[in-house]
Design an enzyme around this catalytic site. Structure first.
Site, PDB file in Angstrom:
ATOM      1  N   CYS A  23       0.835  -1.314  -0.035  1.00  0.00           N
ATOM      2  CA  CYS A  23       0.155  -0.037  -0.042  1.00  0.00           C
ATOM      3  C   CYS A  23       0.936   1.352   0.053  1.00  0.00           C
ATOM      4  CB  CYS A  23      -0.851  -0.089   0.943  1.00  0.00           C
ATOM      5  SG  CYS A  23       0.039   0.217   3.064  1.00  0.00           S
ATOM      6  N   CYS A 107       2.669   5.740   8.985  1.00  0.00           N
ATOM      7  CA  CYS A 107       1.698   5.848   8.016  1.00  0.00           C
ATOM      8  C   CYS A 107       0.913   7.080   8.312  1.00  0.00           C
ATOM      9  CB  CYS A 107       0.917   4.738   7.764  1.00  0.00           C
ATOM     10  SG  CYS A 107      -0.461   4.842   6.707  1.00  0.00           S
ATOM     11  N   HIS A 135      -0.326  -4.741  19.659  1.00  0.00           N
ATOM     12  CA  HIS A 135       0.083  -4.201  18.385  1.00  0.00           C
ATOM     13  C   HIS A 135       0.748  -3.030  18.390  1.00  0.00           C
ATOM     14  CE1 HIS A 135      -0.044  -3.058  13.975  1.00  0.00           C
ATOM     15  NE2 HIS A 135      -0.341  -4.576  13.853  1.00  0.00           N
ATOM     16  N   GLU A 137       0.750  -0.496  16.624  1.00  0.00           N
ATOM     17  CA  GLU A 137      -0.100   0.617  16.008  1.00  0.00           C
ATOM     18  C   GLU A 137      -0.922   0.919  17.415  1.00  0.00           C
ATOM     19  OE1 GLU A 137      -3.908   1.829  13.502  1.00  0.00           O
ATOM     20  OE2 GLU A 137      -2.331   0.210  12.642  1.00  0.00           O
ATOM     21  N   THR A 176      -6.044   0.819  12.304  1.00  0.00           N
ATOM     22  CA  THR A 176      -6.233   0.921  10.826  1.00  0.00           C
ATOM     23  C   THR A 176      -6.340  -0.465   9.965  1.00  0.00           C
ATOM     24  OG1 THR A 176      -3.709   1.346  10.326  1.00  0.00           O
ATOM     25  CG2 THR A 176      -5.312   3.303  10.856  1.00  0.00           C
ATOM     26  N   SER A 234       1.464  -9.703  10.900  1.00  0.00           N
ATOM     27  CA  SER A 234       0.892  -8.518  10.158  1.00  0.00           C
ATOM     28  C   SER A 234      -0.775  -8.717  10.344  1.00  0.00           C
ATOM     29  CB  SER A 234       1.240  -8.823   8.846  1.00  0.00           C
ATOM     30  OG  SER A 234       0.456  -7.831   7.626  1.00  0.00           O
ATOM     31  N   SER A 235      -1.070  -7.595  10.772  1.00  0.00           N
ATOM     32  CA  SER A 235      -2.596  -7.575  11.210  1.00  0.00           C
ATOM     33  C   SER A 235      -3.504  -7.800  10.090  1.00  0.00           C
ATOM     34  CB  SER A 235      -2.919  -6.462  12.039  1.00  0.00           C
ATOM     35  OG  SER A 235      -4.277  -6.462  12.461  1.00  0.00           O
TER      36      SER A 235
END
Length: 321
Positions: A23, A107, A135, A137, A176, A234-235
């Site tokens: 992405c 990001c 996590h 994030e 996200t 990796s979520s």
């Protein structure tokens, strides 16, 4: 003579989801590390995996990146990059106190959630945060606001068990990289239990996560099984496996083509293939090449949407790009 002709290989149709793989946020984060190495020379330190993909991390190590978990592992005077997942405010503050030259590869869509959290807390609201405990994030987002200003929920059951001190003064935000369907169920539960809860401005689940899940849904019904290329931490990749399974399709996560268990393909005539947002297209082609050693492979790409988003590089690197 019998048995001397070519062995006929079983046909295997590949239905390849699009969008898949990298992405804009991942592209940007990797480029930041590469440009930092060009600018400063090796080594450049990176706090946490820049993105959750071993192939990407190993490729950057080969170019001169050194991955660490904490700033205490970064020598004085060395350049350091913060990962795409975001970091608590205490991390750049520590870097500044030590005089480290740092670049933030968070990001922009994660940064948007950070700013929303700050504004909501400044307005006096308590935040219910939908995400996965531990996590990076989630840790980074919680680190934007004072301790106790946010409550984490992971499941619908967590939502039902909430007992906030001021139920009339809540807001919610989300990680996200969540399952779109799971998150929708939790959001519905929040709205039902707390009718005045403030929703985020726009969708917090990023466009790439949503698009990749929609692409898997689009191909699943035509597949006998689905392979997702991505990392086990990796979520967004794990969510793609779940999306396929919820369509009633057998699915598996692999990091590289060499990890494929051939028995997984028993009875499979059409195989769905996709890749998480941190997995490069090179790994998809590697898988196709390996499958072609045993099967008569045909490929068909199913595109559900076209992604055109790109993010700017940090100041100071734009000229080097």
């Amino acid at each position: 003579m019998p048995g001397t002709g070519p062995v006929r290989r079983r046909p295997l149709e590949l239905l390849i989801a699009a969008p898949r793989g990298f992405c804009a946020g991942v592209d940007r984060a990797i480029r930041i590390v590469e440009l930092a190495i060009e600018k400063h020379g090796a080594p450049v330190y990176v706090r946490h995996e820049i993105v959750h993909n071993k192939f990407v991390v190993d490729s950057l190590k080969a170019k001169g990146a050194v991955f660490v978990e904490e700033l205490t592992e970064v020598p004085d005077g060395a350049p350091v990059v913060f990962s795409a997942h975001g970091v608590p405010k205490s991390v750049p503050a520590e870097a500044q106190n030590r005089g480290l030259d740092y670049l933030d590869a968070t990001c922009p869509l994660v940064s948007k959630v950070h700013r929303q959290a700050e504004r909501l807390v400044a307005a006096g609201r308590h935040i219910v945060f939908i995400g996965h405990v531990g996590h990076p994030e989630v840790i980074g987002t919680f680190g934007q606001v004072p301790e106790g200003a946010m409550t984490l929920v992971e499941t619908v059951a967590d939502v039902e068990a909430l007992t906030p001190a001021d139920p009339a003064n809540l807001a919610f935000l989300t990680q996200t990289t969540l399952s779109v369907d799971d998150t929708a169920a939790m959001v519905a539960g929040l709205h039902r239990r707390f009718p005045t809860i403030q929703a985020p401005h726009g969708e917090d689940i990023c466009y790439a996560t949503s698009n990749r899940q929609a692409a898997v849904k689009a191909i699943a019904s035509a597949c006998d099984a689905v392979l997702v290329i991505g990392a086990p931490n990796s979520s967004n990749s794990l969510r793609l496996v779940e999306v396929a399974e919820r369509q009633g399709i057998r699915a598996a996560l692999i990091q590289r083509a060499a990890d494929l268990d051939w028995a997984f393909l028993d009875g499979v005539g059409t195989l769905g293939v996709t890749a998480g947002a941190s997995a490069p297209e090179l790994l998809v082609r590697e898988l196709v090449d390996r499958l072609s050693t045993r099967f008569d492979v045909t490929e068909r790409e199913e595109e559900t949407t076209r992604e055109t988003i790109a993010f700017k590089l940090p100041r100071g690197l734009e000229a080097a790009a």
